[in-house]
Every structure is written in C-alpha cells, then in structure tokens.
Design a protein around this motif. Structure first.
Motif, PDB file in Angstrom:
ATOM      1  N   LYS A 148       0.803  -1.215   0.000  1.00 14.94           N
ATOM      2  CA  LYS A 148       0.000   0.000   0.000  1.00 14.94           C
ATOM      3  C   LYS A 148       0.838   1.268   0.000  1.00 14.94           C
ATOM      4  O   LYS A 148       0.390   2.304  -0.491  1.00 14.94           O
ATOM      5  CB  LYS A 148      -0.930   0.002   1.221  1.00 14.94           C
ATOM      6  CG  LYS A 148      -1.974  -1.102   1.207  1.00 14.94           C
ATOM      7  CD  LYS A 148      -2.926  -0.941   0.037  1.00 14.94           C
ATOM      8  CE  LYS A 148      -4.028  -1.983   0.068  1.00 14.94           C
ATOM      9  NZ  LYS A 148      -4.965  -1.838  -1.071  1.00 14.94           N
ATOM     10  N   LEU A 149       2.028   1.208   0.574  1.00 17.91           N
ATOM     11  CA  LEU A 149       2.847   2.421   0.682  1.00 17.91           C
ATOM     12  C   LEU A 149       4.317   2.042   0.743  1.00 17.91           C
ATOM     13  O   LEU A 149       4.692   1.103   1.450  1.00 17.91           O
ATOM     14  CB  LEU A 149       2.465   3.218   1.936  1.00 17.91           C
ATOM     15  CG  LEU A 149       3.319   4.448   2.261  1.00 17.91           C
ATOM     16  CD1 LEU A 149       3.147   5.516   1.183  1.00 17.91           C
ATOM     17  CD2 LEU A 149       2.981   5.010   3.629  1.00 17.91           C
ATOM     18  N   VAL A 150       5.125   2.774  -0.001  1.00 19.01           N
ATOM     19  CA  VAL A 150       6.583   2.649   0.055  1.00 19.01           C
ATOM     20  C   VAL A 150       7.141   4.040   0.311  1.00 19.01           C
ATOM     21  O   VAL A 150       7.032   4.929  -0.544  1.00 19.01           O
ATOM     22  CB  VAL A 150       7.165   2.068  -1.245  1.00 19.01           C
ATOM     23  CG1 VAL A 150       8.687   2.015  -1.156  1.00 19.01           C
ATOM     24  CG2 VAL A 150       6.594   0.683  -1.517  1.00 19.01           C
ATOM     25  N   LYS A 151       7.697   4.232   1.490  1.00 21.05           N
ATOM     26  CA  LYS A 151       8.265   5.530   1.852  1.00 21.05           C
ATOM     27  C   LYS A 151       9.776   5.403   1.942  1.00 21.05           C
ATOM     28  O   LYS A 151      10.303   4.706   2.808  1.00 21.05           O
ATOM     29  CB  LYS A 151       7.688   6.012   3.188  1.00 21.05           C
ATOM     30  CG  LYS A 151       8.228   7.361   3.638  1.00 21.05           C
ATOM     31  CD  LYS A 151       7.930   8.457   2.633  1.00 21.05           C
ATOM     32  CE  LYS A 151       8.492   9.793   3.072  1.00 21.05           C
ATOM     33  NZ  LYS A 151       8.245  10.856   2.065  1.00 21.05           N
ATOM     34  N   GLN A 152      10.455   6.076   1.033  1.00 25.53           N
ATOM     35  CA  GLN A 152      11.913   6.073   0.996  1.00 25.53           C
ATOM     36  C   GLN A 152      12.414   7.462   1.372  1.00 25.53           C
ATOM     37  O   GLN A 152      12.081   8.449   0.715  1.00 25.53           O
ATOM     38  CB  GLN A 152      12.417   5.692  -0.405  1.00 25.53           C
ATOM     39  CG  GLN A 152      11.991   4.305  -0.865  1.00 25.53           C
ATOM     40  CD  GLN A 152      12.728   3.208  -0.136  1.00 25.53           C
ATOM     41  OE1 GLN A 152      13.800   3.421   0.424  1.00 25.53           O
ATOM     42  NE2 GLN A 152      12.153   2.006  -0.137  1.00 25.53           N
ATOM     43  N   PHE A 153      13.195   7.527   2.444  1.00 28.27           N
ATOM     44  CA  PHE A 153      13.800   8.798   2.832  1.00 28.27           C
ATOM     45  C   PHE A 153      15.114   8.988   2.079  1.00 28.27           C
ATOM     46  O   PHE A 153      15.792   8.021   1.722  1.00 28.27           O
ATOM     47  CB  PHE A 153      14.054   8.833   4.341  1.00 28.27           C
ATOM     48  CG  PHE A 153      12.798   8.848   5.162  1.00 28.27           C
ATOM     49  CD1 PHE A 153      12.008   9.982   5.233  1.00 28.27           C
ATOM     50  CD2 PHE A 153      12.395   7.721   5.860  1.00 28.27           C
ATOM     51  CE1 PHE A 153      10.845   9.997   5.984  1.00 28.27           C
ATOM     52  CE2 PHE A 153      11.242   7.721   6.619  1.00 28.27           C
ATOM     53  CZ  PHE A 153      10.462   8.863   6.679  1.00 28.27           C
ATOM     54  N   HIS A 154      15.468  10.237   1.862  1.00 31.25           N
ATOM     55  CA  HIS A 154      16.698  10.571   1.154  1.00 31.25           C
ATOM     56  C   HIS A 154      17.561  11.457   2.046  1.00 31.25           C
ATOM     57  O   HIS A 154      17.047  12.314   2.780  1.00 31.25           O
ATOM     58  CB  HIS A 154      16.388  11.289  -0.165  1.00 31.25           C
ATOM     59  CG  HIS A 154      15.516  10.495  -1.093  1.00 31.25           C
ATOM     60  ND1 HIS A 154      15.992   9.446  -1.853  1.00 31.25           N
ATOM     61  CD2 HIS A 154      14.183  10.588  -1.362  1.00 31.25           C
ATOM     62  CE1 HIS A 154      15.000   8.934  -2.562  1.00 31.25           C
ATOM     63  NE2 HIS A 154      13.888   9.610  -2.289  1.00 31.25           N
ATOM     64  N   GLU A 155      18.850  11.233   1.974  1.00 31.24           N
ATOM     65  CA  GLU A 155      19.773  12.007   2.793  1.00 31.24           C
ATOM     66  C   GLU A 155      19.783  13.466   2.350  1.00 31.24           C
ATOM     67  O   GLU A 155      19.806  13.766   1.158  1.00 31.24           O
ATOM     68  CB  GLU A 155      21.182  11.424   2.701  1.00 31.24           C
ATOM     69  CG  GLU A 155      21.307  10.034   3.296  1.00 31.24           C
ATOM     70  CD  GLU A 155      22.743   9.576   3.352  1.00 31.24           C
ATOM     71  OE1 GLU A 155      23.627  10.431   3.135  1.00 31.24           O
ATOM     72  OE2 GLU A 155      22.987   8.389   3.614  1.00 31.24           O
ATOM     73  N   ASP A 156      19.755  14.350   3.348  1.00 33.58           N
ATOM     74  CA  ASP A 156      19.803  15.786   3.089  1.00 33.58           C
ATOM     75  C   ASP A 156      21.266  16.213   3.102  1.00 33.58           C
ATOM     76  O   ASP A 156      21.918  16.224   4.146  1.00 33.58           O
ATOM     77  CB  ASP A 156      19.012  16.538   4.158  1.00 33.58           C
ATOM     78  CG  ASP A 156      18.737  17.984   3.757  1.00 33.58           C
ATOM     79  OD1 ASP A 156      19.402  18.457   2.812  1.00 33.58           O
ATOM     80  OD2 ASP A 156      17.870  18.619   4.378  1.00 33.58           O
ATOM     81  N   VAL A 157      21.781  16.554   1.940  1.00 33.27           N
ATOM     82  CA  VAL A 157      23.203  16.897   1.807  1.00 33.27           C
ATOM     83  C   VAL A 157      23.447  18.381   1.974  1.00 33.27           C
ATOM     84  O   VAL A 157      24.533  18.872   1.700  1.00 33.27           O
ATOM     85  CB  VAL A 157      23.734  16.436   0.431  1.00 33.27           C
ATOM     86  CG1 VAL A 157      23.673  14.930   0.316  1.00 33.27           C
ATOM     87  CG2 VAL A 157      22.936  17.090  -0.702  1.00 33.27           C
ATOM     88  N   ARG A 158      22.435  19.095   2.447  1.00 34.08           N
ATOM     89  CA  ARG A 158      22.635  20.520   2.668  1.00 34.08           C
ATOM     90  C   ARG A 158      23.589  20.749   3.832  1.00 34.08           C
ATOM     91  O   ARG A 158      23.894  19.853   4.597  1.00 34.08           O
ATOM     92  CB  ARG A 158      21.292  21.203   2.944  1.00 34.08           C
ATOM     93  CG  ARG A 158      20.363  21.225   1.736  1.00 34.08           C
ATOM     94  CD  ARG A 158      19.047  21.876   2.089  1.00 34.08           C
ATOM     95  NE  ARG A 158      18.341  21.101   3.107  1.00 34.08           N
ATOM     96  CZ  ARG A 158      17.171  21.463   3.625  1.00 34.08           C
ATOM     97  NH1 ARG A 158      16.593  22.593   3.221  1.00 34.08           N
ATOM     98  NH2 ARG A 158      16.594  20.709   4.529  1.00 34.08           N
ATOM     99  N   ALA A 159      24.028  21.977   3.972  1.00 37.99           N
ATOM    100  CA  ALA A 159      25.025  22.310   4.994  1.00 37.99           C
ATOM    101  C   ALA A 159      24.496  21.973   6.379  1.00 37.99           C
ATOM    102  O   ALA A 159      23.384  22.352   6.745  1.00 37.99           O
ATOM    103  CB  ALA A 159      25.365  23.798   4.918  1.00 37.99           C
ATOM    104  N   GLY A 160      25.313  21.250   7.124  1.00 38.37           N
ATOM    105  CA  GLY A 160      24.962  20.913   8.498  1.00 38.37           C
ATOM    106  C   GLY A 160      24.080  19.704   8.645  1.00 38.37           C
ATOM    107  O   GLY A 160      23.772  19.299   9.755  1.00 38.37           O
TER     108      GLY A 160
END
Length: 462
Positions: free
Chosen positions: A49-61
């Motif tokens: 029903k749902l696939v939630k993939q998080f992505h790394e935040d490469v912003r500063a800090g």
C-alpha cells in the motif's frame, strides 16, 4: 550517526530484509522498517500500500542525517505512523519518537526521552511509549501532554496495549465523525474528554518490584492527583500473580478481557481475566525450555497462536462456540478441541501428577524456510523471528465468527517472507507412525473423531 558495531557479513548471506515488523490494531495491515524508510502492506490479500523512501539531506549541516528506520507502528489504517530511527544510518535518534503524517508528508508529533525507545502503541486518544524501565502515557494531540506519572516496569519487560473495538465502533456512530485525519484537531479542540470516556484502553506490563506479577491498567480510570502540580492523574492498576519466574511475553486479546502470559521457562502459558485476575486456562507448549517470542489472539479471542525459538507454531483453542454464541454456536463436540493426555482420566487423582492435566495445542507445525528445499539445516532461519497476524473473511455469510478464525499470516523479519497458514481438518491416516508422546496426546482426541492440522496455503517473498 552509525549506531551499529562493525560487522563483517559472511559471504553469500543477505542482510536483514526488515529491521522491524508490526501489525496494526486489527491485523488488517502491517508495517515494516528498512534501512531506507518503511513500507505498509495489506495483510490478506497481500498488497503493498505504501513505500516511503527517505533521502539524505546533503545541505550544509545535515550531511550526517541518515535514512534508516528501526521501528514502525501504524494507527489502524490512518495516515499516522509512529517512527523511531534505526539501522546503520538512522534518520532519527533512538530516543526520539516521530508521528509521521503521510497525507501531509511531514512530522506532526515529536517526543524526546532520556533513554532509547523500545515500543510504541497508538490509539485515537493516547500515545504509549515504552522505555527500558518505564512507560510514558501521553494524550494524542499536536503537543502531547503527559496524563499520568511514569509507570515502572522490569528491565526490558514485555508490554501490551489494546483498545476495545466494540467501544470504538460505538464512538464513531455516536459522534458521526470517523475521519482519521481529524484526530489531532478533535483532541486539541477539547473533544478528547468526551471520547476518553467511551474508549476502554487496557495496558498490561510486568511488575518492577515482584517477579512474575503482571499489572493491568485501565486508562478510563484515571484519578486526579491533588499533590501533583503538573496536573497529571493517578492510574490505578490491578495485580495478577502469573508466574514464579520472570515474565517473558504477555499479550492482550482484542477486547481487552484476557491476557496471556508466559515465563522465561516457556513451557506453560496462562490466560487470566483482566477484570478480576482469575485464571481462565493453563496451556502447555511443551516439556523442554523454550523462548516464546510471539503470541497473538484471534480477532474474537477464541484461539491463541504461539511461536517459540524452536520455530514451532502452536494454535490453542481458548473458548468454544457455546461460550461465545450460546445456543447459536452448536455443541462443543463440533468445535476444535485442544489435546489432553490419554491417562488423564485413568490415573487416580491421588496419584496423578499435574503434568497429566496439561492442555496441549489443538494443532502445531514446524516452520521451515519456503525458499529452500532442505531448510532443516538452515541455521540462519532458526535465528529469524516472525510476527503473527490473524485474518478472516469479512464477507462470510455463515454467521459463525469462530469458523472464520482459521487463517493466520506470518511475516519474517530476516528473510522478508510472508506466509499464510490455514487450520484444516486432518485426514485420518492409519499407516502414519507417531511418536510415543504424540500417540498419548492423540488418543484423547480420537474419541471425538476430529483432529486438526496447520497447512501452508501460500507464501511470497516481500
């Protein structure tokens, strides 16, 4: 932040498919945590029903923020899911609880604690957070409020929480508002007081002071505490003396009327009433010691499924049709019955050991890896752990709920396998050779004319 120790993976061994698996409150769906997010499946028929993939935040800090989720818990079939970080690169700290709103794609509730979070239970009114030595109870709203002091439990003790489904249905009919997206708004607008009185939330946990004792708390019995300046309320509990040794596992039925407990010995399972603490049934899993890591009641509470580290699934009959449906359920002889020792009614009571009075499971099966032809030598599968969920045909027209409770689903964490088992009437095979122990147990059921067995109906790799 890498919270795992350096591990050298053996050649040819796959990493764990899921970091955590949990069913929702009515077993209609289950969620699975992964190294990159989480997934939600429909239990039966199986469907993603749902696939939630998080992505790394490469912003500063924020380059150190991971994507792993180590714990998930659904709120029925709503858009709210409880998340706790985990894996090699956790997205959140292990002591931080996130309530994720998938409809708005944001974090709607954030709670931080001083120790890692072990378990989370959700209802439409409460958030139950289980830590290493305590339980925290909050009101479900945008800014959660603690409604009672911390409840002390034994070190890493088992905890379970259920909400009576019958009262939840009455609440939806009376309020005329069953939209799950308005939960937070209703609680924040002051409607929570009316709903709390209609919800029967039962919490079960082991005592922190006495070994083998279980506390039962009803969240509808909160009492005002004049000595507490924070305005929290006292939560009275009832005590059940369940075992002589440490509690290993406990499980409440969906109605919150029974609690099943087992000790670290893993030989006996006792079922108590949550109302008065009386013993309802004592069931025997086996003779030798085992680690029972999962138990689950059927939706109507007529059966109990048990799995131990021996990878054997047992099904116990708790109540008969006559107990649940009166004269409409038929005679007890037509219902599945647990097994008893053949010498139970032969040996005189003065000489009879307690073992002969034991009640064994109505059927059992040794679980094997369906992806391997010869899985008896699969040592990795022996260390795998599964979660149990019951499923039945909601469109059944026979009017007998007990006959519908004959299908269960197992979801394995390491291999990521979904299995469905059904309880069927066993064909009589006179040529089959049984062991001496099985023969003694089966002779008592032969007089009834019906035996039962578990059969794998289907399986699928997720």
């Amino acid at each position: 932040m890498n919270v795992r120790k350096a591990i050298i993976e053996p050649t040819g061994r796959k990493p764990a498919r899921f970091l955590h698996v949990s069913f929702n409150q009515d077993d209609s769906c289950f969620s699975a945590a992964t190294e990159s997010g989480f997934l939600i499946y429909n239990t039966d028929p199986l469907a993603c029903k749902l696939v939630k993939q998080f992505h790394e935040d490469v912003r500063a800090g924020k380059s150190e923020v991971g994507v792993g989720i180590g714990y998930t818990r659904m709120l029925y079939r709503t858009n709210y899911t409880a998340l706790v970080g985990g894996g090699k690169r956790p997205r959140y700290p292990l002591n931080k609880l996130i309530i994720w709103d998938d409809l708005q794609q944001r974090e709607c509730v954030i709670l931080k604690f001083m120790s890692p979070i072990r378990h989370v239970f959700l209802s439409r009114m409460h958030i139950i957070v289980v830590l290493e030595n305590s339980i925290e109870v909050f009101q479900f709203q945008p800014t959660p409020k603690r409604i009672c002091p911390s409840l002390d439990i034994s070190q890493n003790g088992p905890v379970d929480f259920v909400v009576s489904q019958t009262k939840m249905r009455r609440e939806s009919q009376n309020n005329g508002n069953s939209n799950p997206e308005t939960i937070l708004n209703n609680n924040n607008n002051g409607n929570a007081g009316t709903q709390v009185g209609n919800i029967n939330g039962i919490l079960a946990f082991p005592s922190a002071r006495s070994v083998g004792q279980v506390h039962i708390a009803d969240l509808t019995r909160l009492k005002y505490n004049d000595q507490n300046p924070d305005g929290t309320q006292l939560l009275p509990t009832s005590i059940i003396k369940a075992h002589k040794t440490q509690i290993r596992m406990l499980k409440l039925n969906h109605q919150g009327t029974m609690v099943a407990t087992c000790s670290i010995q893993g030989t006996l399972i006792r079922i108590f009433s949550t109302h008065n603490g009386s013993l309802i049934k004592e069931l025997r899993r086996g003779l030798d010691r085992a680690d029972i890591y999962e138990m689950s009641f059927s939706p109507k509470g007529s059966k109990l499924a048990v799995v131990s580290d021996k990878q054997t699934l047992h099904i116990f009959q708790i109540t008969s049709g006559k107990d649940n449906h009166g004269s409409h359920g038929g005679s007890n002889e037509e219902r599945p019955q647990n097994k008893h020792h053949a010498l139970k009614n032969i040996v005189p009571s003065g000489w009879k050991p307690k073992y002969l009075d034991s009640v064994w499971s109505m059927c059992s099966i040794h679980l094997k890896n369906p992806m391997l032809r010869n899985s008896d030598m699969d040592t990795h599968f022996q260390k795998d752990r599964c979660r149990i969920g019951w499923c039945r045909d909601n469109n059944s027209e026979n009017g007998n709920d007990l006959e519908d409770e004959d299908s269960i689903v197992l979801v394995w964490r390491q291999t990521g396998v979904w299995e469905k088992y059904v309880i069927l009437e066993k064909e009589q095979d006179s040529q089959k050779v049984y062991s001496a122990q099985e023969t003694l147990r089966n002779e008592s059921t032969n007089n009834r004319g019906t035996q039962w067995e578990l059969t794998r109906e289907s399986w699928r790799e997720l």
